[in-house]
Design an enzyme around this catalytic site. Structure first.
Site, PDB file in Angstrom:
ATOM      1  N   ASP A   1       0.875  -1.157   0.000  1.00  0.00           N
ATOM      2  CA  ASP A   1       0.000   0.000   0.000  1.00  0.00           C
ATOM      3  C   ASP A   1       0.917   1.212   0.000  1.00  0.00           C
ATOM      4  OD1 ASP A   1      -3.180   0.583   1.685  1.00  0.00           O
ATOM      5  OD2 ASP A   1      -2.114   1.745   0.171  1.00  0.00           O
TER       6      ASP A   1
HETATM    7  C1  GLC Z   1      -4.095   4.359  -0.148  1.00  0.00           C
HETATM    8  C2  GLC Z   1      -5.094   3.243   0.035  1.00  0.00           C
HETATM    9  C3  GLC Z   1      -5.155   2.290  -1.125  1.00  0.00           C
HETATM   10  C4  GLC Z   1      -4.928   3.048  -2.409  1.00  0.00           C
HETATM   11  C5  GLC Z   1      -3.508   3.584  -2.399  1.00  0.00           C
HETATM   12  C6  GLC Z   1      -3.191   4.428  -3.638  1.00  0.00           C
HETATM   13  O1  GLC Z   1      -3.395   4.605   1.022  1.00  0.00           O
HETATM   14  O2  GLC Z   1      -5.002   2.498   1.244  1.00  0.00           O
HETATM   15  O3  GLC Z   1      -6.444   1.657  -1.109  1.00  0.00           O
HETATM   16  O4  GLC Z   1      -5.131   2.206  -3.533  1.00  0.00           O
HETATM   17  O5  GLC Z   1      -3.219   4.338  -1.233  1.00  0.00           O
HETATM   18  O6  GLC Z   1      -3.921   5.605  -3.607  1.00  0.00           O
END
Ligand code: GLC
Length: 624
Positions: free
Chosen positions: A285
């Site tokens: 993430d």
């Molecule tokens: C965020 C979210 C994830 C998302 C990623 C990119 O922190 O937890 O769901 O796809 O970052 O934006």
């Protein structure tokens, strides 16, 4: 002249010769391409291209509210300048290109309700609404439409679907998830992934795994038994990996029994790859803070969005022998295997012109089919003569609909249709005083707030209406339609307070007094719930004559609401999670968002417990 020609010929030959013997992705085996990569190229490919979006403040223990963004972080010029670095403005990240080996950069964008980019794309209904339809063929079509928009907009991987279980109604991202039931989650997620990937683009199951809250999501240690982990929280992921072969998976921020998911070899290699046969690649993430060396060793292929420091840590680990380059080779091979499948690698040209009209119609159809009729006394609904009925349209939500939640899943859309728009377009007889009053109020209140951006959706507090005005509305109109709404989103959980899980005093009074005024005239009241997750309805459930749960219905919200209210689309939605009789009946209530007063851990002690008392059980939904 002859000599020059020859020398040029030799030079071209040499270049051709170099090209001929330099392995090319797609032409030569992946193994040969990996063998030809320099160590630096491997490191660059396994760390995102560091769009130098500064890392936002990450939550800390005991912070139940999302940390405020640093000033200027949302400044459009700054954001646009950073995002200009990406091939697709507004993308969430990109991988590193190595042209000499024919390895292109691929583009990652958020979902899950559409392609989140700086311009716009179709904002489909929230995923918990899709789960309410139980209609896997319909969900497949929604996935396919999103995949078509990815192709048209130049996007290779969509960071979707989010498929963590709804362990507790207060999780801030439940609107972005499917269900509290693992098999319903798997049914819908599989259909979504198969539809999307049928377009030759990739999905990304997230957040793997047991990311069932937003509070301190990047550090909380989720403690649970292996049987509960596998049987409940990994079940949907396992089914989708085996049924739909997602190209990628996103590891979650949290720890699992003491080990960060992104560093968890048991999760990412033993279970995901060796037991389930996953053949794609795993990414972190965004800004997951753990050790990139341990991530690589656990089977987390790509650190996203990538930072220079992560690259340096990998270089150092290789240099001092803490990291074997063979680990990078294996992780690079996984990534190349997926890059070869992407539209970018296949040279697909994109025109930026998806069939937005067809997709808007699909968004409207899906939204209407996912709405759940919770109550319908004396056939209050459908309003078959809606265009002839004099309607008192009440509630801020009838004039400023929430189409989706906030956070990375908030898709920039070209427009949204609130219920007032749909009813006026249909020529309905709306009480003009109410319409004028609410429109002015909503416009004034929104004018006091910053414009919507993906982190923040402006909200407007409900407006009180005095009893004399409600009596006047009841005398002058045939029926009242009142919308209550709730916003929720990434980075913070919902709260057990009035205005969130509970109604505010103003909302309670408005509904109570509206029902009293209209029932005195022997007229009916319809309550619409524009919410992304369950709220406490027990105290008000007896008041309105009908209750329609509209969820967060996407850009075509008002039109879909009209289709259900009028009976054009009979409601077919079934609850994907229970509405509890009281919060204390939630099995995880005493262990959310942490356990034993320790904000660093949350224990899933509820096991497989079913809710003791529900107002509306999982699967409930009426029709007409
Ligand atoms: C965020 C979210 C994830 C998302 C990623 C990119 O922190 O937890 O769901 O796809 O970052 O934006």
């Amino acid at each position: 002249m002859k000599k020059q020609t020859i020398s040029i010929g030799i030079a071209l030959g040499f270049m051709a010769g170099v090209c001929a013997c330099t392995p090319q992705l797609g032409r030569d085996s992946d193994e040969r391409v990996v063998a030809a990569m320099t160590t630096e190229e491997k490191i660059n490919l396994l760390v995102g291209t560091c769009l130098d979006f500064p890392k936002p403040p990450m939550p800390t223990p005991n912070t139940i509210h999302r940390p405020a963004m640093p000033s200027g972080y949302d400044d459009q010029d700054f954001v646009s300048s950073v995002r200009m670095q990406g091939r697709v403005r507004g993308s969430a990240g990109q991988s590193y290109a190595i042209p000499r080996l024919n390895i292109p950069a691929i583009v990652f964008c958020d979902g899950p309700v559409g392609v989140r980019i700086d311009t716009f794309a179709t904002a489909f209904p929230s995923t918990c609404l899709l789960a309410s339809t139980r209609d896997t063929a319909l969900v497949y079509r929604v996935g396919q439409a999103i995949g078509e928009e990815m192709l048209s907009l130049g996007v290779d991987i969509l960071l979707a679907p989010g498929m963590n279980l709804m362990r507790n109604p207060l999780c801030g991202r439940n609107y972005e998830y499917f269900s509290s039931d693992p098999d319903l989650c798997a049914d819908i997620a599989s259909a979504y992934v198969r539809g999307l990937q049928s377009c030759g683009v990739g999905a990304c199951l997230k957040h793997f795994a047991v990311n069932n809250q937003e509070t301190y999501r990047n550090g909380i240690d989720v403690q649970l038994s292996d049987s509960l982990l596998r049987t409940l929280y990994l079940h949907a992921f396992e089914r989708v990996v085996k049924e739909a072969q997602p190209w990628t998976i996103m590891s979650s921020y949290n720890r699992i029994n003491g080990v960060f998911a992104s560093e968890n070899h048991y999760l990412l290699t033993d279970i995901l790859r060796r037991e389930w046969g996953f053949g794609g690649f795993v990414m972190t993430d965004w800004w997951a803070e753990e050790d990139p060396v341990r991530m690589q060793q656990a089977g987390c292929n790509m650190q996203m969005p990538g930072t220079p420091d992560q690259k340096e840590q990998l270089r150092q680990a290789l240099a001092d022998g803490r990291l074997d380059e063979a680990v990078l080779d294996s992780n690079v091979a996984d990534v190349l295997r997926i890059i070869r499948r992407t539209p970018t690698f296949r040279g697909v040209t994109y025109d930026g012109q998806p069939d937005f009209e067809a997709h808007a119609a699909l968004a409207r159809e899906a939204a209407a089919k996912g709405m759940v009729l919770l109550k319908n006394e004396q056939q209050t609904l459908p309003m078959t003569q809606i265009a002839q009925q004099r309607v008192a349209l009440l509630g801020v939500g009838s004039y400023n609909v929430y189409v989706g939640g906030s956070g990375s899943g908030n898709v920039t859309r070209k427009y949204k249709v609130s219920l007032v728009d749909a009813l006026q377009n249909a020529g309905c007889l709306l009480d003009t005083q109410a319409v004028t009053m609410y429109k002015n109020y909503v416009q004034t209140e929104l004018g006091k707030q910053p414009a919507e951006n993906f982190w923040c959706v402006p909200t407007v507090a409900e407006k009180a209406i005095a009893m004399p005005e409600l009596n006047r509305l009841a005398q002058d109109n045939d029926i009242a339609v009142l919308t209550l709404q709730r916003m929720a989103g990434e980075g913070a959980d919902r709260q057990l307070v009035k205005g969130d899980y509970y109604l505010t005093d103003t909302e309670q009074a408005l509904l109570t007094n509206c029902v009293a005024a209209f029932h005195k005239q022997n007229k009916r009241v319809v309550l619409l719930l524009n919410i992304g997750g369950s709220i406490h309805l027990t105290d008000i459930n007896a008041l309105p004559d009908a209750i329609l749960l509209t969820w967060l219905p996407g850009q075509e919200a008002g039109n879909a609401m009209l289709d259900v209210l009028s009976g054009k689309q009979p409601p077919m939605g079934k609850l994907p999670m229970p509405f509890y009789y009281a919060y204390e009946d939630v099995p995880s209530a005493t262990n959310f968002p942490w356990s034993d007063g320790d904000a660093n851990k949350v224990c899933y002690r509820e096991g497989f417990a079913q809710p003791a008392r529900t107002l509306y059980p999982f699967g409930y939904g009426l029709t007409y």
